[in-house]
Design an enzyme around this catalytic site. Sequence first.
Site, PDB file in Angstrom:
ATOM      1  N   CYS A  60      15.350  11.369 -20.590  1.00 34.67           N
ATOM      2  CA  CYS A  60      14.845  12.729 -20.700  1.00 34.67           C
ATOM      3  C   CYS A  60      15.966  13.640 -21.214  1.00 34.67           C
ATOM      4  O   CYS A  60      17.106  13.502 -20.806  1.00 34.67           O
ATOM      5  CB  CYS A  60      14.318  13.320 -19.406  1.00 34.67           C
ATOM      6  N   ARG A  80      16.983  10.271 -25.899  1.00 34.33           N
ATOM      7  CA  ARG A  80      16.954  10.134 -24.446  1.00 34.33           C
ATOM      8  C   ARG A  80      15.539   9.896 -23.917  1.00 34.33           C
ATOM      9  O   ARG A  80      15.335   9.689 -22.715  1.00 34.33           O
ATOM     10  CB  ARG A  80      17.517  11.402 -23.791  1.00 34.33           C
ATOM     11  N   TRP A 129      11.120  10.656 -21.053  1.00 32.65           N
ATOM     12  CA  TRP A 129      10.992   9.204 -20.877  1.00 32.65           C
ATOM     13  C   TRP A 129      10.356   9.031 -19.503  1.00 32.65           C
ATOM     14  O   TRP A 129      10.966   9.301 -18.473  1.00 32.65           O
ATOM     15  CB  TRP A 129      12.367   8.537 -20.933  1.00 32.65           C
ATOM     16  N   ASN A 170      15.511  16.371 -15.710  1.00 28.96           N
ATOM     17  CA  ASN A 170      15.950  15.019 -16.049  1.00 28.96           C
ATOM     18  C   ASN A 170      16.463  14.388 -14.765  1.00 28.96           C
ATOM     19  O   ASN A 170      17.384  14.914 -14.144  1.00 28.96           O
ATOM     20  CB  ASN A 170      17.069  15.087 -17.099  1.00 28.96           C
ATOM     21  N   GLY A 171      15.858  13.261 -14.374  1.00 28.79           N
ATOM     22  CA  GLY A 171      16.303  12.581 -13.163  1.00 28.79           C
ATOM     23  C   GLY A 171      15.113  12.018 -12.414  1.00 28.79           C
ATOM     24  O   GLY A 171      14.001  11.932 -12.968  1.00 28.79           O
ATOM     25  N   GLU A 218      23.546 -11.078 -26.663  1.00 30.48           N
ATOM     26  CA  GLU A 218      23.520  -9.784 -27.354  1.00 30.48           C
ATOM     27  C   GLU A 218      22.590  -9.852 -28.574  1.00 30.48           C
ATOM     28  O   GLU A 218      21.826  -8.925 -28.837  1.00 30.48           O
ATOM     29  CB  GLU A 218      24.948  -9.367 -27.748  1.00 30.48           C
ATOM     30  N   LYS A 224      19.311  -7.557 -29.096  1.00 27.79           N
ATOM     31  CA  LYS A 224      19.190  -6.677 -30.271  1.00 27.79           C
ATOM     32  C   LYS A 224      17.858  -6.935 -30.969  1.00 27.79           C
ATOM     33  O   LYS A 224      17.128  -6.017 -31.310  1.00 27.79           O
ATOM     34  CB  LYS A 224      20.351  -6.995 -31.213  1.00 27.79           C
ATOM     35  N   GLU A 232      14.738  -5.817 -28.744  1.00 27.93           N
ATOM     36  CA  GLU A 232      14.543  -4.386 -28.494  1.00 27.93           C
ATOM     37  C   GLU A 232      14.092  -3.622 -29.729  1.00 27.93           C
ATOM     38  O   GLU A 232      13.343  -2.667 -29.620  1.00 27.93           O
ATOM     39  CB  GLU A 232      15.770  -3.740 -27.844  1.00 27.93           C
ATOM     40  N   HIS A 290      17.271 -28.751 -19.803  1.00 24.95           N
ATOM     41  CA  HIS A 290      16.829 -28.694 -18.403  1.00 24.95           C
ATOM     42  C   HIS A 290      15.530 -27.911 -18.253  1.00 24.95           C
ATOM     43  O   HIS A 290      15.217 -27.446 -17.158  1.00 24.95           O
ATOM     44  CB  HIS A 290      17.947 -28.105 -17.529  1.00 24.95           C
ATOM     45  N   LYS A 293      18.183   6.024 -24.831  1.00 21.57           N
ATOM     46  CA  LYS A 293      19.573   5.594 -24.981  1.00 21.57           C
ATOM     47  C   LYS A 293      20.395   5.738 -23.701  1.00 21.57           C
ATOM     48  O   LYS A 293      21.143   4.859 -23.349  1.00 21.57           O
ATOM     49  CB  LYS A 293      20.255   6.377 -26.110  1.00 21.57           C
TER      50      LYS A 293
END
Length: 582
Positions: free
Chosen positions: A2, A27, A72, A96-97, A456, A460, A463, A479, A577
């Site tokens: 947010c 955000r 968000w 925001n929170g 990584e 990448k 996402e 396995h 982000k």
Amino acid sequence: MCGIYCYVGKKKAIPIILEGLASLEYRGYDSSGIAYVTDKINIIKEKGKLSNLINLIDKNTDTYLGIGHTRWATHGSPNKINAHPHQQGSITLVHNGIIENYQELKKLLTEYSFKSETDTEVLACLIDKLYQESHNIIKVLAKLSELVKGSYALGIIVNDDLNSIYAVKKGSPLIVAKSDDGTFIASDIPAILKHTDKYILLNDNEIAHLTKDNITIYNERLNILNKKTYTYNGSIEDISKQDYEHYMLKEIYEQPEVIKNTLLPFLNNKQKLPNIKKYQKIHIVACGSAYHAGLIGKYLIEKYCHIETKVEIASEYRYQNNFINKKTLVIFISQSGETADTLACVKKVKNNCDTLGIINVIDSSIAREVKDVIYTNAGLEIAVATTKAYSCQVAILSLIAYYNSKTKNIINEFDNLINDLNKVLKNDYRKIADLIKDDEKIFYIGRGIDYALALEGSLKLKEISYINSVAYQAGELKHGTISLIENNTKVIAIVTDKELKDKTISNIKETKARGAKVIYITTTSLDEEGDFYDEKIIIPDNKLFQSLLTIIPIQLIAYYVAKARNCDIDKPKNLAKSVTVE
Ligand code: F6R
């Protein structure tokens, strides 16, 4: 998570707030809204990207004060009703929170009728209720932390005072700033750079009162504070996409430069690296890609320094028994320096062990909490999927490992690195991307440090392209997971470790025998012909900084796959982000 942007001043507020929100959109981007003052408070909100809100608003409206939000979703789905601002009684606010005890609070606020499913609206009611008792908003905001569990950064308009904006924060980031044209509240610094490079960081439980030409900051005892004003040391150019189609591509190509900026102060002895040899064990704590950088750090620290190193996901570490003591160093890695889980871990352990932050954003919350901090000079990273900040984290960890080892021949390794990074960036990886763009599952495999890179690479790709990819330790496939390999399944195999090469090639052959199409990534010195791969990418060798070179084609393949699938590369769905909620 947010973004908040508020302005009061001499200029028309709506264009300024919308522009500010645009730079905070990373955000959160599932809905947005604005409240602005004319002779009354007006609220406009909309579902979806900020552009949907922009289409609804007359930018010329005669208003000089407003509060804006890009969301968000945490509590309640991303729709118009749950979008901020929320208004109850005399209070209109953006948040925001996360309010953890909002259910309990809601039960005490029976006189209010709630329109949304959000925790934020509960906060609006609570503040209104307290305000009706005292009619002193500063006093009410100073009391908030005693009643509210969780985190908040708030921008508030009070009905009785339409010339002011109030702000308070606990746990979530917030800055205030003043230019010749007015005063601002924002969730991060770049959002205000078009207006001023000077800003004040609000600490937890501090309250800001903004008018068009003044900012007053109070502590929770209602004393006025004389706060330090910081000057941003980056450039406004950082915000521009230049000629690149996406920020992510620009940031990938910035890697030689920012890695150089990150390493040079240490190579030139202008800054000192920590002595980690005095510790018995090291914990590295981070989330997402920063965690993957930490895994590379573990391999290098254990290899060069022989110190037992454990890497933990912050959201797990914060609830574990951590077994730390004065002989433990805990390293926290974070681009934003605001990731809620990582921050909570610092707070949890900092009195019982030494803490070191590897952080990109200067004076961010984590940077301020840790005992020592090393800044990665990655500059502003705007694409939600990290590339250059991750690489700078890896660069610093590599250097820490090397400086604390016995043998040192670093300068050559470094000179070659920058040249070789530029070479690897010049190659065209679009053919490989075309090969996998229509797949719905992809495997990344590797052993040791190459497994950390596989993780990584897989993150990448998934996402930004939404392809379901998984990373496996090459030796572990048999396995269980190898049952998923079938004709034409794509396997991206990473082999840069000489010691493990033959073992990994055997595992690659096991997938090939079951029909896999293998994209083989290896180094010049390990290169060999064979029938165990379909495509091959060869990277220059670099003993210490190998991972920085190997990750480039991996990042670019993810980028081009996402582009071929027409994905919103800089703002992938459901993500944000800076993850400032637990
Ligand atoms: C992935 C990505 C995230 C972040 C993670 C930690 O591309 O960017 O996984 O790495 O959210 O964020 P910071 O480093 O800001 O703590």
